[in-house]
Scaffold this motif. Structure first.
Motif, short mmCIF file in Angstrom:
data_model
loop_
_atom_site.label_atom_id
_atom_site.label_comp_id
_atom_site.label_asym_id
_atom_site.label_seq_id
_atom_site.Cartn_x
_atom_site.Cartn_y
_atom_site.Cartn_z
N UNK A 111 0.84 -1.19 0.00
CA UNK A 111 0.00 0.00 0.00
C UNK A 111 0.88 1.24 0.00
N UNK A 112 0.64 2.15 -0.95
CA UNK A 112 1.38 3.40 -1.02
C UNK A 112 0.79 4.39 -0.03
N UNK A 113 1.63 4.99 0.79
CA UNK A 113 1.18 5.92 1.82
C UNK A 113 1.86 7.27 1.68
N UNK A 114 1.16 8.31 2.11
CA UNK A 114 1.72 9.67 2.15
C UNK A 114 0.98 10.43 3.23
N UNK A 115 1.63 11.47 3.76
CA UNK A 115 1.00 12.29 4.78
C UNK A 115 1.52 13.71 4.74
N UNK A 116 0.67 14.66 5.12
CA UNK A 116 1.06 16.06 5.11
C UNK A 116 2.10 16.35 6.19
N UNK A 117 2.14 15.53 7.23
CA UNK A 117 3.16 15.64 8.27
C UNK A 117 3.39 14.25 8.84
N UNK A 118 4.29 14.15 9.79
CA UNK A 118 4.64 12.84 10.34
C UNK A 118 3.45 12.15 10.99
N UNK A 119 2.59 12.92 11.67
CA UNK A 119 1.45 12.31 12.35
C UNK A 119 0.45 11.76 11.33
N UNK A 120 0.18 12.53 10.27
CA UNK A 120 -0.74 12.06 9.24
C UNK A 120 -0.18 10.84 8.52
N UNK A 121 1.11 10.83 8.27
CA UNK A 121 1.74 9.67 7.64
C UNK A 121 1.63 8.45 8.54
N UNK A 122 1.77 8.66 9.86
CA UNK A 122 1.64 7.55 10.80
C UNK A 122 0.22 6.97 10.77
N UNK A 123 -0.79 7.83 10.60
CA UNK A 123 -2.17 7.35 10.50
C UNK A 123 -2.33 6.49 9.25
N UNK A 124 -1.78 6.95 8.13
CA UNK A 124 -1.88 6.17 6.89
C UNK A 124 -1.23 4.81 7.06
N UNK A 125 -0.06 4.79 7.69
CA UNK A 125 0.64 3.51 7.89
C UNK A 125 -0.13 2.62 8.85
N UNK A 126 -0.71 3.21 9.91
CA UNK A 126 -1.50 2.41 10.86
C UNK A 126 -2.72 1.79 10.18
N UNK A 127 -3.39 2.57 9.34
CA UNK A 127 -4.52 2.03 8.60
C UNK A 127 -4.10 0.86 7.72
N UNK A 128 -2.99 1.04 7.02
CA UNK A 128 -2.50 -0.03 6.15
C UNK A 128 -2.24 -1.29 6.95
N UNK A 129 -1.54 -1.16 8.05
CA UNK A 129 -1.19 -2.34 8.86
C UNK A 129 -2.42 -2.96 9.50
N UNK A 130 -3.38 -2.13 9.90
CA UNK A 130 -4.63 -2.65 10.48
C UNK A 130 -5.37 -3.51 9.46
N UNK A 131 -5.30 -3.12 8.20
CA UNK A 131 -5.93 -3.89 7.12
C UNK A 131 -5.09 -5.08 6.69
N UNK A 132 -3.91 -5.26 7.30
CA UNK A 132 -3.04 -6.37 6.94
C UNK A 132 -2.12 -6.07 5.79
N UNK A 133 -2.06 -4.80 5.37
CA UNK A 133 -1.25 -4.43 4.22
C UNK A 133 0.17 -4.05 4.65
N UNK A 134 1.04 -3.93 3.66
CA UNK A 134 2.45 -3.58 3.89
C UNK A 134 2.69 -2.18 3.30
N UNK A 135 2.82 -1.15 4.16
CA UNK A 135 2.93 0.22 3.64
C UNK A 135 4.31 0.54 3.09
N UNK A 136 4.33 1.37 2.07
CA UNK A 136 5.57 1.98 1.56
C UNK A 136 5.23 3.40 1.17
N UNK A 137 6.16 4.33 1.36
CA UNK A 137 5.89 5.75 1.14
C UNK A 137 6.16 6.15 -0.31
#
Length: 244
Positions: A111-137
């Motif tokens: 799953x491709x992730x991006x965020x406007x700041x570190x906290x938003x990027x962390x949310x994107x990564x958390x969502x990906x992992x919660x869904x069982x996906x493997x995040x990459x930026x």
């Protein structure tokens, strides 16, 4: 939701009831996340800590405008940057997969992730992992190139196989006969890389066979000759890579 927290205590609103919206909402619920939706376009998503916009790319800005400032707001597009979500704590999450009318299983999917700041990027990564996906930026500047690669690997492959199926049918051969070849080819590409996985008359330098094939395409699917020529030349270039 506190920055960098897990989603265990968060409420996620999914806006958009298409294939992706339904699949993501169902998968988050199955993972134990409190989910609202999928909601209709224009929903304010009140009370949500995270809002996921599963609407067409051109509708992101309008959908985001209906959400009050406060929650993290993300979209699920591969090609679109964070610009349409300006003013929100913006992120994006793009499952690198296809979603059909039958639904989707996200386990193990990149799953491709991006965020406007570190906290938003962390949310994107958390969502990906919660869904069982493997995040990459993937940075905003690289989004379109990344998404073009994904379309070539998936959508254009289907177009190519449609041509193969159409030609095979003129010889009385069904799609099912081609499926093992396609699967083996993809596995070889994944394991060996493109050049070492390449086989066939172009790789062997058998131009007489290539010419005969072109004549057959011209006879039975003349509208596809241009595509055949482009693919043949691209294959010649690939076969020649690394040669002196």
């Amino acid at each position: 939701m506190a920055p960098h927290n897990s989603l265990a205590d968060a409420r996620v609103a999914v806006v958009g009831a298409g294939r992706m919206g339904r699949a993501v909402a169902a998968a988050l619920r199955a993972a134990g996340v409190a989910v609202d939706g999928p909601l209709g376009r224009g929903a304010p998503a009140e009370g949500a800590d995270v809002v996921l916009l599963a609407v067409p790319d051109k509708a992101f800005a309008d959908a985001a405008a209906h959400v009050a400032k406060g929650p993290y707001v993300g979209h699920l597009s591969g090609a679109t940057t964070l610009a349409p979500l300006q003013g929100h704590r913006a992120f994006s999450l793009h499952p690198l997969m296809t979603v059909t009318a039958e639904g989707a299983a996200f386990e193990g999917v990149p799953a491709a992730t991006a965020g406007a700041d570190d906290d938003a990027l962390a949310v994107a990564r958390d969502l990906a992992r919660t869904l069982g996906m493997v995040p990459f930026d993937v940075a905003d500047a690289d989004r379109v190139a990344y998404h073009a690669a994904a379309c070539i690997a998936s959508n254009y492959l289907v177009t190519l196989e449609a041509l193969a199926e159409r030609l095979a049918a003129t010889a009385g051969v069904g799609r099912e006969a081609l499926v093992p070849l396609v699967r083996a080819t993809v596995e070889n590409w994944a394991r060996l890389g493109p050049r070492d996985a390449l086989t066939g008359p172009v790789a062997r330098g058998d131009e007489a066979t290539v010419a005969a094939q072109r004549a057959a395409v011209n006879e039975r699917a003349p509208e596809a000759v241009g595509l055949f020529d482009a693919l043949t030349q691209g294959t010649r270039d690939l076969a020649g890579e690394g040669e002196a």
